[in-house]
Write a protein that holds these residues in place. Structure first.
Motif, PDB file in Angstrom:
ATOM      1  N   VAL A   1       0.854  -1.189   0.000  1.00 13.71           N
ATOM      2  CA  VAL A   1       0.000   0.000   0.000  1.00 13.71           C
ATOM      3  C   VAL A   1       0.886   1.233   0.000  1.00 13.71           C
ATOM      4  N   ILE A   2       0.577   2.168  -0.882  1.00 11.68           N
ATOM      5  CA  ILE A   2       1.204   3.490  -0.867  1.00 11.68           C
ATOM      6  C   ILE A   2       0.152   4.499  -0.430  1.00 11.68           C
ATOM      7  N   VAL A   3       0.442   5.229   0.627  1.00  8.87           N
ATOM      8  CA  VAL A   3      -0.437   6.310   1.074  1.00  8.87           C
ATOM      9  C   VAL A   3       0.159   7.634   0.597  1.00  8.87           C
ATOM     10  N   VAL A   4      -0.603   8.363  -0.198  1.00  3.68           N
ATOM     11  CA  VAL A   4      -0.177   9.682  -0.664  1.00  3.68           C
ATOM     12  C   VAL A   4      -0.691  10.706   0.344  1.00  3.68           C
ATOM     13  N   ALA A   5       0.232  11.318   1.067  1.00  2.00           N
ATOM     14  CA  ALA A   5      -0.173  12.246   2.130  1.00  2.00           C
ATOM     15  C   ALA A   5       0.900  13.292   2.344  1.00  2.00           C
ATOM     16  N   ASP A   6       0.490  14.425   2.883  1.00  2.00           N
ATOM     17  CA  ASP A   6       1.418  15.496   3.235  1.00  2.00           C
ATOM     18  C   ASP A   6       2.519  14.927   4.132  1.00  2.00           C
ATOM     19  N   PRO A   7       3.777  15.258   3.855  1.00  4.76           N
ATOM     20  CA  PRO A   7       4.871  14.737   4.684  1.00  4.76           C
ATOM     21  C   PRO A   7       4.704  15.029   6.169  1.00  4.76           C
ATOM     22  N   LYS A   8       3.977  16.086   6.487  1.00  5.85           N
ATOM     23  CA  LYS A   8       3.781  16.451   7.894  1.00  5.85           C
ATOM     24  C   LYS A   8       2.631  15.684   8.538  1.00  5.85           C
ATOM     25  N   ARG A   9       1.866  14.931   7.728  1.00  5.09           N
ATOM     26  CA  ARG A   9       0.703  14.218   8.268  1.00  5.09           C
ATOM     27  C   ARG A   9       1.025  12.755   8.553  1.00  5.09           C
ATOM     28  N   ARG A  10       2.079  12.551   9.285  1.00  2.00           N
ATOM     29  CA  ARG A  10       2.470  11.177   9.620  1.00  2.00           C
ATOM     30  C   ARG A  10       1.429  10.497  10.503  1.00  2.00           C
ATOM     31  N   ASP A  11       0.703  11.310  11.284  1.00  2.90           N
ATOM     32  CA  ASP A  11      -0.337  10.721  12.123  1.00  2.90           C
ATOM     33  C   ASP A  11      -1.444  10.129  11.270  1.00  2.90           C
ATOM     34  N   GLY A  12      -1.786  10.810  10.166  1.00  2.08           N
ATOM     35  CA  GLY A  12      -2.805  10.289   9.271  1.00  2.08           C
ATOM     36  C   GLY A  12      -2.369   8.992   8.603  1.00  2.08           C
ATOM     37  N   VAL A  13      -1.093   8.912   8.243  1.00  5.27           N
ATOM     38  CA  VAL A  13      -0.564   7.684   7.640  1.00  5.27           C
ATOM     39  C   VAL A  13      -0.599   6.542   8.648  1.00  5.27           C
ATOM     40  N   LYS A  14      -0.241   6.841   9.883  1.00  4.78           N
ATOM     41  CA  LYS A  14      -0.282   5.814  10.925  1.00  4.78           C
ATOM     42  C   LYS A  14      -1.702   5.293  11.147  1.00  4.78           C
ATOM     43  N   GLN A  15      -2.684   6.177  10.992  1.00  3.66           N
ATOM     44  CA  GLN A  15      -4.075   5.742  11.141  1.00  3.66           C
ATOM     45  C   GLN A  15      -4.466   4.760  10.036  1.00  3.66           C
ATOM     46  N   VAL A  16      -3.929   4.981   8.837  1.00  2.00           N
ATOM     47  CA  VAL A  16      -4.180   4.031   7.753  1.00  2.00           C
ATOM     48  C   VAL A  16      -3.599   2.670   8.104  1.00  2.00           C
ATOM     49  N   TRP A  17      -2.369   2.667   8.624  1.00  2.00           N
ATOM     50  CA  TRP A  17      -1.745   1.388   9.014  1.00  2.00           C
ATOM     51  C   TRP A  17      -2.543   0.719  10.128  1.00  2.00           C
ATOM     52  N   SER A  18      -3.089   1.506  11.030  1.00  2.26           N
ATOM     53  CA  SER A  18      -3.885   0.933  12.122  1.00  2.26           C
ATOM     54  C   SER A  18      -5.145   0.263  11.578  1.00  2.26           C
ATOM     55  N   VAL A  19      -5.759   0.888  10.581  1.00  2.00           N
ATOM     56  CA  VAL A  19      -6.952   0.289   9.966  1.00  2.00           C
ATOM     57  C   VAL A  19      -6.593  -1.050   9.337  1.00  2.00           C
ATOM     58  N   LEU A  20      -5.472  -1.103   8.618  1.00  2.00           N
ATOM     59  CA  LEU A  20      -5.056  -2.341   7.973  1.00  2.00           C
ATOM     60  C   LEU A  20      -4.687  -3.406   9.006  1.00  2.00           C
ATOM     61  N   ASP A  21      -4.043  -2.985  10.082  1.00  5.22           N
ATOM     62  CA  ASP A  21      -3.693  -3.933  11.146  1.00  5.22           C
ATOM     63  C   ASP A  21      -4.947  -4.547  11.760  1.00  5.22           C
ATOM     64  N   ALA A  22      -5.970  -3.738  11.917  1.00  4.28           N
ATOM     65  CA  ALA A  22      -7.207  -4.229  12.514  1.00  4.28           C
ATOM     66  C   ALA A  22      -7.894  -5.256  11.620  1.00  4.28           C
ATOM     67  N   MET A  23      -7.610  -5.194  10.318  1.00  8.18           N
ATOM     68  CA  MET A  23      -8.202  -6.150   9.384  1.00  8.18           C
ATOM     69  C   MET A  23      -7.415  -7.458   9.327  1.00  8.18           C
ATOM     70  N   SER A  24      -6.223  -7.455   9.866  1.00  6.59           N
ATOM     71  CA  SER A  24      -5.325  -8.615   9.773  1.00  6.59           C
ATOM     72  C   SER A  24      -5.071  -8.986   8.311  1.00  6.59           C
ATOM     73  N   MET A  25      -4.919  -7.973   7.481  1.00  5.47           N
ATOM     74  CA  MET A  25      -4.680  -8.192   6.057  1.00  5.47           C
ATOM     75  C   MET A  25      -3.214  -8.540   5.816  1.00  5.47           C
ATOM     76  N   PRO A  26      -2.937  -9.395   4.848  1.00  5.94           N
ATOM     77  CA  PRO A  26      -1.543  -9.756   4.542  1.00  5.94           C
ATOM     78  C   PRO A  26      -0.858  -8.688   3.691  1.00  5.94           C
ATOM     79  N   ILE A  27      -0.721  -7.477   4.252  1.00  3.77           N
ATOM     80  CA  ILE A  27      -0.057  -6.386   3.550  1.00  3.77           C
ATOM     81  C   ILE A  27       1.419  -6.405   3.937  1.00  3.77           C
ATOM     82  N   GLN A  28       2.257  -6.927   3.062  1.00  3.65           N
ATOM     83  CA  GLN A  28       3.656  -7.092   3.406  1.00  3.65           C
ATOM     84  C   GLN A  28       4.471  -5.798   3.324  1.00  3.65           C
ATOM     85  N   HIS A  29       3.981  -4.819   2.527  1.00  7.25           N
ATOM     86  CA  HIS A  29       4.803  -3.641   2.268  1.00  7.25           C
ATOM     87  C   HIS A  29       3.950  -2.380   2.368  1.00  7.25           C
ATOM     88  N   ARG A  30       4.500  -1.360   3.059  1.00  8.83           N
ATOM     89  CA  ARG A  30       3.768  -0.121   3.293  1.00  8.83           C
ATOM     90  C   ARG A  30       4.697   1.062   3.043  1.00  8.83           C
TER      91      ARG A  30
END
Length: 278
Positions: free
Chosen positions: A175-204
């Motif tokens: 998964v590539i998240v396109v986001a403002d470099p300063k919005r690392r918190d928003g990117v982390k929220q995306v990873w949290s959503v994926l973690d909650a799904m237990s998806m086999p996302i090997q690369h972020r």
């Protein structure tokens, strides 16, 4: 070499721009192939060397007509062209109405892209779903990368599409998240959503949302491209994605085992005993 498919779940989160910038920074020979049935953006946005317009009649549709007897490297490259800057591209359809001319080419095209000897292939597959005509290209890829933004609606559509996609592809997922470099918190929220799904996302990866840098890939750039946040973030992503694509997959090992099964003594073709004839 290997096929890497870039796609989105909904809307336009920047798949084409991501493909262009990653292709420009790719550490090995690479072909950017527009496989988006919605129509080509590259022919509109980019130019050939010397600022000349690209030939919109030379690309996926001309390949479909010429490749019915086979799709080797020479045939594929004969229907590609070069951008100003050196990136090889295969222009997609001019409009969605031309998709009918593709016939049953999608499946052999995906296989041929993944088996090219002269270059890796980055396939811009646009928006995909279970009924998308370009899905066979995604299924043939060694690495499938979904592109999204850090907005709630984009992440919701990404989550829905990934849940369906895992049943249709046998490839590593990223998964590539396109986001403002300063919005690392928003990117982390995306990873949290994926973690909650237990998806086999090997690369972020986090690709910088950078209108100034993106303008260079829309024919409007000025200044030093190498100093933009887009290029700084994409350089590492391109290197990591190329390294992932170069690794043999479990499917490769399975095919090798089928071709060279172990003997009853337990020695396979890679052992010293096999080499020495003992």
């Amino acid at each position: 070499m290997a096929l890497v498919a870039l796609a989105s779940a909904k809307g336009s989160p920047g798949v084409t721009t991501a493909g262009l910038v990653l292709g420009a920074l790719w550490p090995r020979p690479v072909l950017l192939a527009e496989c988006d049935p919605a129509g080509s953006d590259v022919a509109i946005r980019m130019t050939a060397p010397g600022g000349q317009p690209l030939n919109s009649d030379r690309g996926l549709i001309s390949l479909a007509a010429a490749g019915r007897k086979g799709l080797g490297d020479d045939v594929i490259l004969a229907h590609s062209q070069q951008l100003d800057g050196g990136l090889d591209v295969m222009i997609g359809v001019r409009s969605a109405e031309q998709i009918g001319g593709m016939g049953g080419l999608w499946a052999p095209l995906g296989i041929s892209f993944n088996q090219m000897h002269s270059a890796d292939v980055l396939a811009d597959c646009g928006r995909i779903g279970p009924a998308s005509p370009q899905l066979p290209v995604v299924q043939a890829a060694r690495l499938v990368v979904m592109v999204c933004t850090a907005t709630g609606s984009s992440v919701a559509h990404l989550r829905e599409r990934l849940a369906s996609l895992v049943h249709h592809v046998d490839a590593q997922l990223g998964v590539i998240v396109v986001a403002d470099p300063k919005r690392r918190d928003g990117v982390k929220q995306v990873w949290s959503v994926l973690d909650a799904m237990s998806m086999p996302i090997q690369h972020r990866w986090h690709l910088a949302y950078d209108p100034v840098g993106a303008a260079f890939f829309d024919g409007r750039g000025h200044g030093r491209l190498d100093r933009t946040p887009l290029i700084r973030s994409a350089t590492d992503i391109a290197a990591e994605m190329a390294a992932v694509a170069a690794r043999p997959t479990q499917r490769d090992f399975d095919m090798a085992q089928a071709a060279f099964p172990q003997s009853e003594s337990g020695y396979g073709p890679a052992t010293d005993e096999w080499r020495d004839g003992r």
